[in-house]
Scaffold this active site. Structure first.
Site, PDB file in Angstrom:
ATOM      1  N   GLY A 106      38.924  36.022  43.585  1.00  0.00           N
ATOM      2  CA  GLY A 106      38.874  36.394  42.653  1.00  0.00           C
ATOM      3  C   GLY A 106      37.546  37.455  42.413  1.00  0.00           C
ATOM      4  O   GLY A 106      36.143  37.587  42.578  1.00  0.00           O
ATOM      5  N   CYS A 107      37.618  38.054  41.028  1.00  0.00           N
ATOM      6  CA  CYS A 107      36.969  39.501  40.459  1.00  0.00           C
ATOM      7  C   CYS A 107      35.826  38.780  39.714  1.00  0.00           C
ATOM      8  O   CYS A 107      34.655  39.077  39.348  1.00  0.00           O
ATOM      9  CB  CYS A 107      37.720  40.246  39.839  1.00  0.00           C
ATOM     10  SG  CYS A 107      37.940  40.162  38.135  1.00  0.00           S
ATOM     11  N   GLY A 108      36.141  36.998  39.451  1.00  0.00           N
ATOM     12  CA  GLY A 108      35.514  36.595  38.825  1.00  0.00           C
ATOM     13  C   GLY A 108      35.581  36.408  36.776  1.00  0.00           C
ATOM     14  O   GLY A 108      35.006  35.673  36.195  1.00  0.00           O
ATOM     15  N   LEU A 109      36.369  37.401  36.281  1.00  0.00           N
ATOM     16  CA  LEU A 109      36.696  37.945  34.948  1.00  0.00           C
ATOM     17  C   LEU A 109      37.266  36.572  34.980  1.00  0.00           C
ATOM     18  O   LEU A 109      38.506  36.552  35.363  1.00  0.00           O
ATOM     19  CB  LEU A 109      37.360  38.863  34.850  1.00  0.00           C
ATOM     20  CG  LEU A 109      37.432  39.145  33.442  1.00  0.00           C
ATOM     21  CD1 LEU A 109      37.035  39.562  32.543  1.00  0.00           C
ATOM     22  CD2 LEU A 109      38.525  40.659  33.359  1.00  0.00           C
TER      23      LEU A 109
ATOM     24  N   GLU B 129      41.711  35.258  37.369  1.00  0.00           N
ATOM     25  CA  GLU B 129      42.097  36.854  37.535  1.00  0.00           C
ATOM     26  C   GLU B 129      41.385  37.729  38.675  1.00  0.00           C
ATOM     27  O   GLU B 129      40.205  37.985  39.102  1.00  0.00           O
ATOM     28  CB  GLU B 129      43.287  37.221  36.215  1.00  0.00           C
ATOM     29  CG  GLU B 129      44.052  36.793  35.884  1.00  0.00           C
ATOM     30  CD  GLU B 129      44.255  37.546  34.140  1.00  0.00           C
ATOM     31  OE1 GLU B 129      45.406  37.706  34.420  1.00  0.00           O
ATOM     32  OE2 GLU B 129      43.208  37.763  33.164  1.00  0.00           O
TER      33      GLU B 129
END
Length: 266
Positions: free
Chosen positions: A111-114, A118
């Protein structure tokens, strides 16, 4: 349907010029956990104002790409629980399969961390560009802005909510939705106006115009977004690519046009 109070009273201590004043009662906007379930699959939980949640579910489902059209939603049930609210949606089988595949892909990636869930390609997902659209008059925008504040009863009581309004070609507000979250307010508005004709009409929001706000409008076929605050650079780029007229800092007779200025009839 409102499955709970939208605001509550609390005693506060006012301080003026550095000095405590007499305690008074203040009204606070409620925000509660709202869980969205699709065909029994738990998908997302957001904090939202407990009003117009069926509208929110419709708008969220469309703008987040869970359904392809309103017809893919077969039923909605709003269920209050002790620790929040569950919105159960019945959706078309093809949409359920797509949702399951999306969840499997999310589980297998970094994950991108957002928002903690997401990945980057799911956040900046492609949306089909809007087709050729007509002009929107500056007079209509100013009329809608002038009426927006009076159409926010919860904000008038609490001062804590955003609003999203739907205006016709003359600038008359046809629908307004409020929420503690600006994205939620826009999703509620989209869900409430799915059957409204888009030609000549536009959305006005009491917030900044983030990328997600533009993305949601394009996904819902809305070709003009007017915001009282600033857009982001990513929002402007998407608006330019998608064909959306984007107006920011719209306050009274003042505004800045950021994308597709030729469509503004000044």
């Amino acid at each position: 349907m409102t499955p709970g109070p939208t605001h509550v009273a609390r005693t506060v201590l006012p301080i003026r010029d550095g000095a405590p004043q007499t305690e008074r009662e203040d009204m606070l906007a409620e925000e509660v956990p709202v869980a969205l379930e699709y065909n029994g699959i738990s998908h997302a939980t957001v904090l939202a104002t407990p009003a117009d949640l069926a509208d929110f579910a419709r708008g969220f489902s469309l703008t987040e790409g869970i359904v392809r059209s309103p017809a893919d939603i077969r039923g909605i049930e709003v269920i209050p629980r002790a620790d929040g609210i569950v919105v159960q949606l019945e959706i078309a089988a093809a949409c359920e399969m797509q949702l399951k595949a999306r969840r499997r892909a999310m589980a297998g990636r970094t994950g991108c961390g957002l928002c903690g869930v997401e990945t980057l390609d799911q956040v900046v997902r492609p949306v089909p560009p809007l087709g050729p659209r007509g002009a929107v008059s500056l007079a209509a925008i100013q009329a809608a802005l002038g009426d927006l504040r009076a159409a926010q009863p919860l904000h008038q009581v609490t001062g804590a909510t955003h609003a999203a309004g739907w205006a016709d070609a003359r600038g008359s507000l046809r629908c307004v939705r409020e929420d503690v979250g600006r994205h939620n307010a826009l999703d509620k508005l989209i869900g409430a106006t799915l059957s409204e004709p888009r030609e000549g009409a536009f959305a006005v929001v009491s917030s900044r115009a983030s990328f997600e706000m533009v993305q949601k409008c394009v996904a819902a076929g809305i070709d003009t977004l007017v915001a009282v605050s600033a857009p982001t650079a990513l929002a402007v780029r998407l608006a330019e690519e998608a064909g959306l007229l984007l107006v920011g800092f719209a306050r009274g007779a003042t505004a800045s046009v950021y994308a597709h200025r030729a469509r503004l009839d000044a």
